[in-house]
Design a protein around this motif. Structure first.
Motif, short mmCIF file in Angstrom:
data_model
loop_
_atom_site.label_atom_id
_atom_site.label_comp_id
_atom_site.label_asym_id
_atom_site.label_seq_id
_atom_site.Cartn_x
_atom_site.Cartn_y
_atom_site.Cartn_z
N ILE A 1 87.22 -7.72 39.02
CA ILE A 1 88.04 -8.74 39.64
C ILE A 1 87.52 -8.98 41.05
O ILE A 1 87.10 -8.06 41.74
CB ILE A 1 89.53 -8.33 39.68
N ILE A 2 87.62 -10.22 41.48
CA ILE A 2 87.16 -10.63 42.80
C ILE A 2 88.38 -11.01 43.63
O ILE A 2 89.32 -11.61 43.12
CB ILE A 2 86.21 -11.84 42.67
N LEU A 3 88.35 -10.66 44.92
CA LEU A 3 89.41 -11.08 45.84
C LEU A 3 88.83 -12.07 46.82
O LEU A 3 87.89 -11.76 47.55
CB LEU A 3 90.00 -9.88 46.59
N ALA A 4 89.36 -13.29 46.81
CA ALA A 4 88.91 -14.35 47.70
C ALA A 4 89.99 -14.63 48.74
O ALA A 4 91.13 -14.20 48.61
CB ALA A 4 88.61 -15.62 46.91
N LEU A 5 89.60 -15.36 49.75
CA LEU A 5 90.50 -15.67 50.85
C LEU A 5 91.63 -16.61 50.44
O LEU A 5 92.78 -16.38 50.72
CB LEU A 5 89.71 -16.28 52.01
N LEU B 1 91.84 0.51 45.24
CA LEU B 1 91.84 1.94 44.96
C LEU B 1 91.86 2.24 43.47
O LEU B 1 91.33 3.26 43.03
CB LEU B 1 93.01 2.62 45.66
N ASN B 2 92.46 1.35 42.68
CA ASN B 2 92.47 1.52 41.21
C ASN B 2 91.20 1.00 40.55
O ASN B 2 91.08 1.04 39.34
CB ASN B 2 93.68 0.83 40.60
N GLY B 3 90.26 0.49 41.35
CA GLY B 3 89.00 0.02 40.82
C GLY B 3 89.06 -1.34 40.16
O GLY B 3 88.12 -1.75 39.48
N GLN B 4 90.14 -2.07 40.39
CA GLN B 4 90.27 -3.38 39.76
C GLN B 4 89.58 -4.47 40.56
O GLN B 4 89.04 -5.40 39.98
CB GLN B 4 91.75 -3.72 39.57
N ILE B 5 89.63 -4.39 41.87
CA ILE B 5 88.90 -5.36 42.70
C ILE B 5 87.57 -4.75 43.07
O ILE B 5 87.51 -3.67 43.66
CB ILE B 5 89.71 -5.73 43.96
N ARG B 6 86.49 -5.44 42.71
CA ARG B 6 85.15 -4.93 42.94
C ARG B 6 84.40 -5.71 44.00
O ARG B 6 83.40 -5.24 44.52
CB ARG B 6 84.35 -4.98 41.63
N TYR B 7 84.88 -6.92 44.30
CA TYR B 7 84.19 -7.78 45.26
C TYR B 7 85.20 -8.47 46.17
O TYR B 7 86.29 -8.83 45.73
CB TYR B 7 83.36 -8.85 44.55
N LEU B 8 84.80 -8.67 47.42
CA LEU B 8 85.59 -9.45 48.38
C LEU B 8 84.76 -10.65 48.80
O LEU B 8 83.56 -10.52 49.05
CB LEU B 8 85.91 -8.62 49.62
N VAL B 9 85.38 -11.81 48.89
CA VAL B 9 84.69 -13.02 49.33
C VAL B 9 85.33 -13.45 50.64
O VAL B 9 86.49 -13.84 50.68
CB VAL B 9 84.79 -14.14 48.27
#
Length: 113
Positions: free
Chosen positions: A1-5, A43-51
């Motif tokens: 999963i990716i986290l974007a702004l 921390l649960n390893g679900q988000i692997r990338y930050l944009v």
């Protein structure tokens, strides 16, 4: 999963990369997925990338808190920049300057990968 702004960036990534994307800032439209506690997902390893879009606040000052939060998450979890899209612009003295418009950070290192 990716986290974007923001939701707009999240939708672009979702459309072109066909990946699940959350956003820190979203509107009331239920089609946008906003995340409340990104630390838990990281921390649960679900988000692997930050944009991160570091200079978006120049045009959208209401996003300052989210830019700061995403920057803090990248620093806190040792995010490694894996891709940068640069922006060319004209400085105050007419000089041509380049700065990062979008930075993708990988968080795989915190999960031993």
């Amino acid at each position: 999963i990716i986290l974007a702004l923001d939701a707009t960036t999240a939708n672009i990534i979702k459309f072109y990369a066909n990946k699940e994307v959350f956003s820190l800032h979203s509107n009331k439209n239920p089609a946008y997925t906003q995340i409340g506690n990104p630390d838990l997902y990281i921390l649960n390893g679900q988000i692997r990338y930050l944009v991160l879009q570091p200079y978006i606040v120049e045009n959208y000052p209401h996003l300052k808190e989210e830019v700061d939060q995403l920057t803090d998450l990248a620093n806190k979890y040792g995010g490694v920049p894996i891709h940068t899209e640069n922006q060319t612009y004209i400085g105050k003295n007419g000089e041509i300057l380049i700065r990062p418009a979008l930075i993708i950070y990988s968080l795989d290192r915190i999960h031993g990968e």
